[in-house]
Design a protein around this motif. Structure first.
Motif, short mmCIF file in Angstrom:
data_model
loop_
_atom_site.label_atom_id
_atom_site.label_comp_id
_atom_site.label_asym_id
_atom_site.label_seq_id
_atom_site.Cartn_x
_atom_site.Cartn_y
_atom_site.Cartn_z
N SER A 1 11.65 -1.27 -3.55
CA SER A 1 10.98 -1.42 -4.79
C SER A 1 10.87 -0.35 -5.74
CB SER A 1 9.44 -1.89 -4.65
OG SER A 1 9.60 -3.19 -3.80
N VAL A 2 10.52 0.86 -4.86
CA VAL A 2 10.61 2.17 -5.73
C VAL A 2 11.84 2.56 -6.59
CG1 VAL A 2 10.36 4.62 -5.41
CG2 VAL A 2 8.80 3.44 -4.33
N LEU B 1 0.91 -1.13 -0.03
CA LEU B 1 0.03 -0.08 0.08
C LEU B 1 1.00 1.19 0.15
CD1 LEU B 1 -2.51 -1.45 2.43
CD2 LEU B 1 -2.98 -0.73 0.25
N LEU B 2 1.98 1.21 0.80
CA LEU B 2 2.88 2.32 1.07
C LEU B 2 3.41 2.51 -0.55
CD1 LEU B 2 4.47 1.96 4.31
CD2 LEU B 2 2.27 3.36 3.73
N PHE B 3 3.80 1.38 -1.10
CA PHE B 3 4.59 1.28 -2.40
C PHE B 3 3.44 1.74 -3.46
CE2 PHE B 3 5.69 -1.58 -6.11
CZ PHE B 3 6.82 -0.40 -6.84
N SER C 1 10.69 -3.54 8.38
CA SER C 1 10.85 -4.39 7.13
C SER C 1 10.20 -3.61 5.89
CB SER C 1 10.43 -5.69 7.59
OG SER C 1 10.50 -6.52 6.21
N GLY C 2 8.99 -3.45 6.29
CA GLY C 2 7.95 -2.94 4.76
C GLY C 2 8.44 -1.65 4.23
N ILE C 3 8.89 -0.79 5.25
CA ILE C 3 9.53 0.53 4.62
C ILE C 3 10.82 0.12 4.00
CG2 ILE C 3 10.79 2.51 5.44
CD1 ILE C 3 8.71 2.77 7.84
N CYS C 4 11.80 -0.54 4.20
CA CYS C 4 12.64 -1.25 3.47
C CYS C 4 12.39 -1.63 2.11
CB CYS C 4 13.75 -2.30 4.09
SG CYS C 4 14.53 -1.55 5.76
N TRP C 5 11.40 -2.34 2.18
CA TRP C 5 10.78 -2.97 0.70
C TRP C 5 10.25 -1.98 0.00
CZ3 TRP C 5 13.49 -6.69 0.29
CH2 TRP C 5 13.77 -7.90 1.15
N VAL C 6 9.62 -1.05 0.50
CA VAL C 6 9.10 0.25 -0.24
C VAL C 6 10.18 0.86 -0.87
CG1 VAL C 6 7.84 2.41 -0.18
CG2 VAL C 6 6.94 0.45 1.15
#
Length: 299
Positions: free
Chosen positions: A174-175, A113-115, A166-171
């Motif tokens: 991915s961006v 969602l953040l992505f 972890s989620g922020i790192c993946w965002v």
């Protein structure tokens, strides 16, 4: 005939994206179960083993001019990509140590969602309201899974923070991959190898190395690298560069559902109504965001 041939090529391309996306969702979905099996390995050390295995696996699928691929990337790619991989994996593994895995998975996988939000803002598109609604649905799913009869323990909150980190790192990862001028391509094994070195150095400097004696733990760590962080990220890099920008960010919403089913089937998590409801809320978030993306494409 020429039109039919073009249509066939487009259809086959879409089918490939669907298959790759489904493979990513499955591989990421079983990562929490593999973490449970490798529970005695510290998070950073597990990350190092997994990324090293991923580097070896991806090298087999990228028979290109390795040296040319490596020197063609900017210096900041060698900073962002390895750190993104290490941060996303290590924080996730650490979160699974402190909080119930099904809750950490849901918190971590609100990152699509953040992505989606970040992708819209960077492309100067107006974010879809379904993206914001889905974010709150995902977080509400965690509360439903935990139940309202007791407050989370202090360790649970720490696990939640790690899951969010972890989620922020993946965002960020991915961006960057989505907007970076060059595909990671043949240099992907090198990025993974650098990430493995960073992780093992971090473990050695902070807590020291704790090599596991159990063969099952080592096997689970290697499978994590070959599957979710090897084949999974090769497929994900292709999907986010070639897939629909409105649909791709919501594909990983299905990961918490796959993870919950895997944990229940293997006896790691009890099949409670709260768990089913929480997963259902995440699925609704996924479906609503995907439909919103389709409508945006149609307009």
């Amino acid at each position: 005939m020429r039109v039919e041939k073009v249509g066939s090529i487009v259809a086959s391309g879409r089918l490939r994206l669907v298959v790759l996306a489904g493979s990513v969702v499955f591989l990421w979905g079983i990562s929490s179960l593999l973490r449970e099996i490798a529970a005695r390995i510290p998070a950073l050390e597990l990350t190092a083993i997994a990324l090293a295995a991923a580097a070896c696996c991806s090298a087999c699928f990228r028979p290109t001019d390795r040296k040319r691929a490596i020197v063609s990337h900017r210096w900041y790619a060698w900073l962002i990509v390895p750190l993104g991989l290490v941060g996303g994996a290590a924080f996730y593994f650490a979160g699974l140590e402190y909080a119930p895995p099904e809750q950490v998975v849901v918190i971590t996988y609100t990152w699509p969602l953040l992505f989606a939000l970040a992708s819209d803002l960077l492309a100067r598109r107006r974010p879809a309201p379904a993206t914001l609604v889905g974010l709150f649905l995902g977080l509400a799913g965690v509360a439903v899974m935990h139940g309202v009869d007791e407050a989370p323990a202090a360790s649970d909150w720490l696990g939640y923070v790690f899951g969010l980190a972890s989620g922020i790192c993946w965002v960020v990862y991915s961006v960057f991959v989505q907007r970076y001028s060059k595909p990671l391509g043949g240099a992907y094994p090198a990025f993974l190898a650098v990430g493995a070195l960073v992780a093992i150095a971090g473990q050695a400097l902070t807590s020291g190395l704790v090599w596991p004696s159990a063969a099952t733990a080592i096997t689970a760590a290697i499978v994590l690298g070959v599957g979710p962080y090897g084949l999974g990220f090769l497929a994900w890099s292709y999907v986010i560069r070639n897939g629909n920008p409105r649909i791709v960010p919501v594909l990983p919403y299905a990961v918490p559902v796959v993870a919950a089913v895997a944990l229940v089937l293997c006896g790691q998590t009890a099949p409670t109504p709260q768990l089913a409801l929480g997963c259902g809320m995440v699925f609704v978030a996924c479906a609503s965001a995907a439909l919103a993306g389709q409508r945006a494409i149609g307009t």
